[in-house]
Structure formats: structure tokens, C-alpha cells
Design an enzyme around this catalytic site. Structure first.
Site, PDB file in Angstrom:
ATOM      1  N   TYR A  45      38.492  45.802  31.375  1.00  0.00           N
ATOM      2  CA  TYR A  45      38.880  45.302  30.063  1.00  0.00           C
ATOM      3  C   TYR A  45      37.929  44.196  29.611  1.00  0.00           C
ATOM      4  O   TYR A  45      37.709  43.214  30.319  1.00  0.00           O
ATOM      5  CB  TYR A  45      40.302  44.745  30.100  1.00  0.00           C
ATOM      6  N   LYS A  56      27.802  40.737  27.843  1.00  0.00           N
ATOM      7  CA  LYS A  56      27.722  40.731  29.301  1.00  0.00           C
ATOM      8  C   LYS A  56      28.175  42.066  29.899  1.00  0.00           C
ATOM      9  O   LYS A  56      27.692  42.482  30.953  1.00  0.00           O
ATOM     10  CB  LYS A  56      28.558  39.587  29.860  1.00  0.00           C
ATOM     11  N   ARG A 100      41.365  49.627  24.122  1.00  0.00           N
ATOM     12  CA  ARG A 100      42.811  49.467  24.273  1.00  0.00           C
ATOM     13  C   ARG A 100      43.344  48.894  22.965  1.00  0.00           C
ATOM     14  O   ARG A 100      43.019  47.773  22.594  1.00  0.00           O
ATOM     15  CB  ARG A 100      43.159  48.540  25.438  1.00  0.00           C
ATOM     16  N   GLU A 157      54.528  51.053  30.958  1.00  0.00           N
ATOM     17  CA  GLU A 157      54.673  49.616  31.152  1.00  0.00           C
ATOM     18  C   GLU A 157      56.105  49.124  31.041  1.00  0.00           C
ATOM     19  O   GLU A 157      56.360  47.922  31.125  1.00  0.00           O
ATOM     20  CB  GLU A 157      53.803  48.885  30.123  1.00  0.00           C
ATOM     21  N   ASP A 184      53.806  43.849  32.523  1.00  0.00           N
ATOM     22  CA  ASP A 184      54.730  44.213  31.446  1.00  0.00           C
ATOM     23  C   ASP A 184      55.973  44.902  31.994  1.00  0.00           C
ATOM     24  O   ASP A 184      57.075  44.710  31.474  1.00  0.00           O
ATOM     25  CB  ASP A 184      54.025  45.124  30.441  1.00  0.00           C
ATOM     26  N   ILE A 250      39.940  42.997  35.344  1.00  0.00           N
ATOM     27  CA  ILE A 250      39.867  42.034  34.249  1.00  0.00           C
ATOM     28  C   ILE A 250      38.725  41.037  34.422  1.00  0.00           C
ATOM     29  O   ILE A 250      38.535  40.169  33.570  1.00  0.00           O
ATOM     30  CB  ILE A 250      41.197  41.267  34.100  1.00  0.00           C
ATOM     31  N   HIS A 251      37.978  41.155  35.526  1.00  0.00           N
ATOM     32  CA  HIS A 251      36.890  40.220  35.787  1.00  0.00           C
ATOM     33  C   HIS A 251      35.711  40.983  36.395  1.00  0.00           C
ATOM     34  O   HIS A 251      35.914  41.896  37.215  1.00  0.00           O
ATOM     35  CB  HIS A 251      37.357  39.113  36.745  1.00  0.00           C
ATOM     36  N   ASP A 298      44.692  74.368  57.595  1.00  0.00           N
ATOM     37  CA  ASP A 298      45.177  75.455  56.745  1.00  0.00           C
ATOM     38  C   ASP A 298      44.802  75.163  55.296  1.00  0.00           C
ATOM     39  O   ASP A 298      44.061  74.219  55.002  1.00  0.00           O
ATOM     40  CB  ASP A 298      46.695  75.646  56.915  1.00  0.00           C
TER      41      ASP A 298
END
Length: 322
Positions: A45, A56, A100, A157, A184, A250-251, A298
Site C-alpha cells: 500500500y 519511492k 484501493r 473485513e 477492521d 505497509i512499509h 498419489d
């Protein structure tokens, strides 16, 4: 609907062609369709209100860059984020570029959709807080009105989302993955998070199992303690073992760990190669199950091996030798 999904997003299964001659003519396995497999290990994200972070993200190796208009953007910056999203998509070098949007119930989601479907670089839309098939239909209607074909990740969520996850999964062929959002979900149910994560096991299992039942990807929860790589390692390993195919991050520091954990380990790849080779040999001899290292092999095990090797191939892992 499943046929439509296969035709729309079909990728060539070149795995067998990369084997040496003793496996190259392997007969396709009945009932095993791997054309839906796609590499989406880290879903990263990137707040679309922060131009520095957008820039970045161009250096990130995440399989999927997800420009965020929802939780990563404060309410007073929503319009600004939306004004940047088309340029962010156009300039991103990511293999898969997504957005998102805000939840439909927030009153912002449809405006987000109307903006992002203008992009020719949009690969996937992550729809948060999906609680019914109707939520999916509302999103798909906007996509189709724009005459686009865009994959949809449905965010599970809430308790209602978990209860209705089956109808969400089969709502439309554009649905490509189910995603579980722990924070959430806990807020909705009143569940208290613990280090053991046992309170989330049921919901995570339901999401992962339903995803596989409908040939969808399953994306696991965010590790919020992003400064603790040990917790991330534990959660990623656990998620992969539960059947999730990827994880939200997130990072930037989380990306490499998640990408590695959701790729097949070398031991699994080596064993899968031997299983597929053994299957071919015994198939030619008209035999079914066979023995490998004292263990019965199998058809379910052979299918597991095919799936491991397909994911390894997509991850760029050499599957030509043990």
C-alpha cells in the site's frame, strides 16, 4: 463464469516445456487448471496523498503496488489523493498496478472508481469492506460502463463479509482475490488482538479456503508492527501454511520478507520436481500411485507438486534441476 475468468486472464503454462526431455512431454493432469495462477505475494500500500512515497514506490520489488485512497489517506486529503492517482498509475513501473478505493458505504468509493477507470494502466482494484455480492456488482457496473476489464480484490473485513464470503467469491468473474483485513474485522466484532493470533484463525481460514474453492488468490492481513521483522516472519510463514498466496504490506522493509516467504522454499521445489518426474515415469508404465523415499505418492500429491512448480516458475526460481 469460471470459463470466462480463464479466458480473460489466461497465461501460458510453460512449466513442462522447461524440463529436461524425460518430463517435457508430461500429459496435463485432469482437473488441474493452473492458468489462474498469478504472482501477487506482497501487496504494497502506497498512500496516494504523499508524492514522496509514490516516487519511492518506483524502486519497490513488490509484486503489486496498490495506491491507497482509503486508510492511508486522512479524510481532509482524500480529494488531493484522488487528483494524483492517475499520474501515479501512469508512471509506476510495477508489474501489477492497483488502487484501493474507499468503501462504497463511505460515500467516496464511487467517486474514486469514476476517476481510476479512466486509467489505461490500472490492473486491479481493491474494494474494502465488501459484505455482499451486490457490493461487487456495484463496482463491476462502473468498470463495464467504462468498457474496461479490471481485476477486483474483495476485502473481507467484517463479520457480515465473512458470513457472505461465498456469494462474494462467485459474484462476478472479475473477482480475482479475497483479502482479509484483521484490524477492521476486530473493530467490527469487538475481538481483542493477541500475539497468538488464535482469535483470527477462523476468519482467516474461511477466507483462504473459500478463495481456493473458487480458484481465487487469498491475501493475508497486514503486520502492523512493521519495525519487528520477527513478527512479520512468523505471520508470513503462518499465512503461507494456511493457504494464503500473499500478504498486505505497509512499509518498504516488509516487502522482501513477504516476497520470500510466499515463494516456494527450495526443499519444496526440489521435492516437487522429483514427484513430477516420478509421476511421468509411472504414468508411462500405466501405474497410479508410486513410492518416493518410502512415502506413497498419489494424485493429490502430484497436483500439489504441479502447483508448487508453477508458483516457483512465476517467482523466477529455477525448476530445471534438483
Amino acid at each position: 463464469m469460471m470459463l470466462f475468468r480463464t479466458q480473460l486472464f489466461k497465461r501460458p503454462l510453460s512449466l513442462c516445456a522447461r524440463y529436461k526431455s524425460n518430463v517435457s512431454s508430461l500429459t496435463p493432469l485432469p482437473g488441474l487448471d493452473l492458468s489462474h495462477e498469478r504472482l501477487r505475494r506482497a501487496v504494497f500500500y502506497v498512500p496516494c496523498s504523499d508524492e514522496r512515497k509514490i516516487l519511492k514506490s518506483h524502486t519497490s520489488r513488490a509484486d503489486c503496488i496498490m495506491f491507497d485512497l482509503e486508510d492511508g489517506v486522512s479524510f481532509n486529503r482524500k480529494s488531493h489523493a484522488r487528483s494524483l492517482v492517475l499520474q501515479a498509475l501512469a508512471e509506476s513501473p510495477a508489474g501489477e498496478r492497483g488502487v484501493r478505493i474507499n468503501a462504497l458505504a463511505s460515500g467516496l468509493g464511487l467517486d474514486d472508481l469514476a476517476t481510476i477507470v479512466q486509467s489505461t494502466q490500472l490492473d486491479v482494484i481493491m474494494v474494502p469492506k465488501v459484505e455482499s455480492a451486490q457490493d461487487v456488482h456495484d463496482v463491476v457496473r462502473v468498470i463495464e460502463e467504462a468498457k474496461k476489464e479490471v481485476r477486483v480484490i474483495a476485502g473481507i473485513e467484517t463479520a457480515k463479509g465473512v458470513v457472505n464470503v461465498r456469494e462474494i467469491a462467485e459474484a462476478h468473474p472479475f473477482v480475482d482475490a479475497l483479502l482479509f483485513a484483521a484490524e477492521d474485522y476486530c473493530a467490527d466484532t469487538g475481538i481483542t488482538r493477541t500475539p497468538s493470533r488464535q482469535e483470527l484463525y477462523y476468519a482467516r481460514s474461511v477466507v483462504a479456503t473459500t478463495a481456493h474453492a473458487y480458484k481465487l488468490q487469498a491475501i493475508d492481513m497486514v503486520t502492523m508492527d512493521f519495525r519487528n521483522p520477527q513478527i512479520l516472519e512468523e505471520e508470513a510463514k503462518e499465512g503461507a501454511e494456511m493457504g494464503f498466496t500473499g500478504k498486505q504490506v505497509i512499509h518498504p522493509s516488509q516487502v522482501d520478507i513477504v516476497q520470500e516467504r510466499f515463494a516456494p522454499p527450495k526443499e519444496a521445489v526440489d521435492r516437487a520436481i522429483r514427484i513430477v518426474s516420478g509421476y511421468h515415469t509411472h504414468y508411462e508404465a500405466g501405474k497410479g500411485a508410486f513410492d518416493l523415499d518410502g512415502k506413497a505418492i498419489d494424485m493429490p500429491v502430484v497436483k500439489w507438486a504441479y502447483r508448487v512448480l508453477r508458483r516457483a516458475e512465476l517467482a523466477g526460481i529455477n525448476v530445471d534441476s534438483t
